[in-house]
Motif scaffolding. Structure first.
Motif, PDB file in Angstrom:
ATOM      1  N   PHE A 168      68.183  67.111  48.210  1.00  0.00           N
ATOM      2  CA  PHE A 168      69.625  67.272  48.374  1.00  0.00           C
ATOM      3  C   PHE A 168      70.091  68.616  47.814  1.00  0.00           C
ATOM      4  CE2 PHE A 168      71.835  63.100  49.418  1.00  0.00           C
ATOM      5  CZ  PHE A 168      70.714  62.517  49.964  1.00  0.00           C
ATOM      6  N   GLY A 227      71.553  71.612  49.989  1.00  0.00           N
ATOM      7  CA  GLY A 227      72.922  72.002  49.667  1.00  0.00           C
ATOM      8  C   GLY A 227      73.032  73.459  49.272  1.00  0.00           C
ATOM      9  N   VAL A 283      79.695  70.923  52.837  1.00  0.00           N
ATOM     10  CA  VAL A 283      78.582  69.968  52.948  1.00  0.00           C
ATOM     11  C   VAL A 283      77.532  70.294  51.889  1.00  0.00           C
ATOM     12  CG1 VAL A 283      76.711  69.135  54.434  1.00  0.00           C
ATOM     13  CG2 VAL A 283      78.990  69.504  55.395  1.00  0.00           C
ATOM     14  N   GLY A 284      77.264  71.582  51.686  1.00  0.00           N
ATOM     15  CA  GLY A 284      76.296  71.996  50.675  1.00  0.00           C
ATOM     16  C   GLY A 284      76.693  71.570  49.275  1.00  0.00           C
ATOM     17  N   LEU A 302      76.279  67.722  48.984  1.00  0.00           N
ATOM     18  CA  LEU A 302      74.858  67.379  48.862  1.00  0.00           C
ATOM     19  C   LEU A 302      74.328  67.690  47.461  1.00  0.00           C
ATOM     20  CD1 LEU A 302      73.446  68.587  52.293  1.00  0.00           C
ATOM     21  CD2 LEU A 302      73.624  66.226  51.485  1.00  0.00           C
ATOM     22  N   THR A 303      74.752  68.806  46.900  1.00  0.00           N
ATOM     23  CA  THR A 303      74.332  69.168  45.548  1.00  0.00           C
ATOM     24  C   THR A 303      74.860  68.160  44.527  1.00  0.00           C
ATOM     25  OG1 THR A 303      74.226  71.505  46.157  1.00  0.00           O
ATOM     26  CG2 THR A 303      74.398  71.000  43.805  1.00  0.00           C
ATOM     27  N   TRP A 355      75.622  64.984  45.078  1.00  0.00           N
ATOM     28  CA  TRP A 355      74.861  63.736  45.260  1.00  0.00           C
ATOM     29  C   TRP A 355      73.457  63.862  44.692  1.00  0.00           C
ATOM     30  CZ3 TRP A 355      76.208  62.452  51.035  1.00  0.00           C
ATOM     31  CH2 TRP A 355      77.519  61.998  51.105  1.00  0.00           C
ATOM     32  N   GLY A 356      72.843  65.033  44.877  1.00  0.00           N
ATOM     33  CA  GLY A 356      71.505  65.247  44.324  1.00  0.00           C
ATOM     34  C   GLY A 356      71.495  65.112  42.812  1.00  0.00           C
TER      35      GLY A 356
END
Length: 124
Positions: free
Chosen positions: A26, A30, A74-75, A78-79, A81-82
């Motif tokens: 992720f 991201g 989006v990046g 994602l970061t 969530w990671g």
């Protein structure tokens, strides 16, 4: 109870391998999108320079050619969530950390909608 930092450190140490793999995937995806944004349109493009009279060239290459209207947002999500993958534990959940990530990510969704409403590329 433990402090948030102590809880986070404990969660990081206890996270199973699959959480670390998901986190790495992720965050890598991201941050690839984020770095590609700066590479493609520069600081002026990322920070709305066109609204301040800066020249920002139109870009149709990566990351704008992968079907995402807002690749930087989006990046970032994602970061987030990671990071959540390896930081989630009962103590931080009680302190509202997952909710913080959801709210933070939701703000990017709101920004996407606001930007889309005010896009300059609409046909009159």
């Amino acid at each position: 109870g433990r402090s948030g930092c102590t809880a986070a450190w404990g969660a990081v140490k206890a996270a199973p391998a699959w959480c670390w793999l998901a986190c790495a995937a992720f965050v890598a995806l991201g941050q690839t999108l984020n770095v590609a944004m700066y590479s493609a349109i520069g600081n002026a493009g990322v920070y709305y320079g066109f609204k301040l009279g800066k020249s920002v060239p139109w870009c149709s290459s990566f990351p704008f050619n992968v079907g995402l209207r807002h690749p930087q947002y989006v990046g970032v999500v994602l970061t987030l969530w990671g990071g959540l993958m390896v930081l989630l534990c009962e103590e931080l959940a009680r302190r509202g950390f997952p909710q913080l990530i959801v709210v933070w990510g939701s703000m990017y969704i709101v920004m996407c909608a606001m930007e889309q409403l005010g896009d300059n590329d609409k046909k009159s």
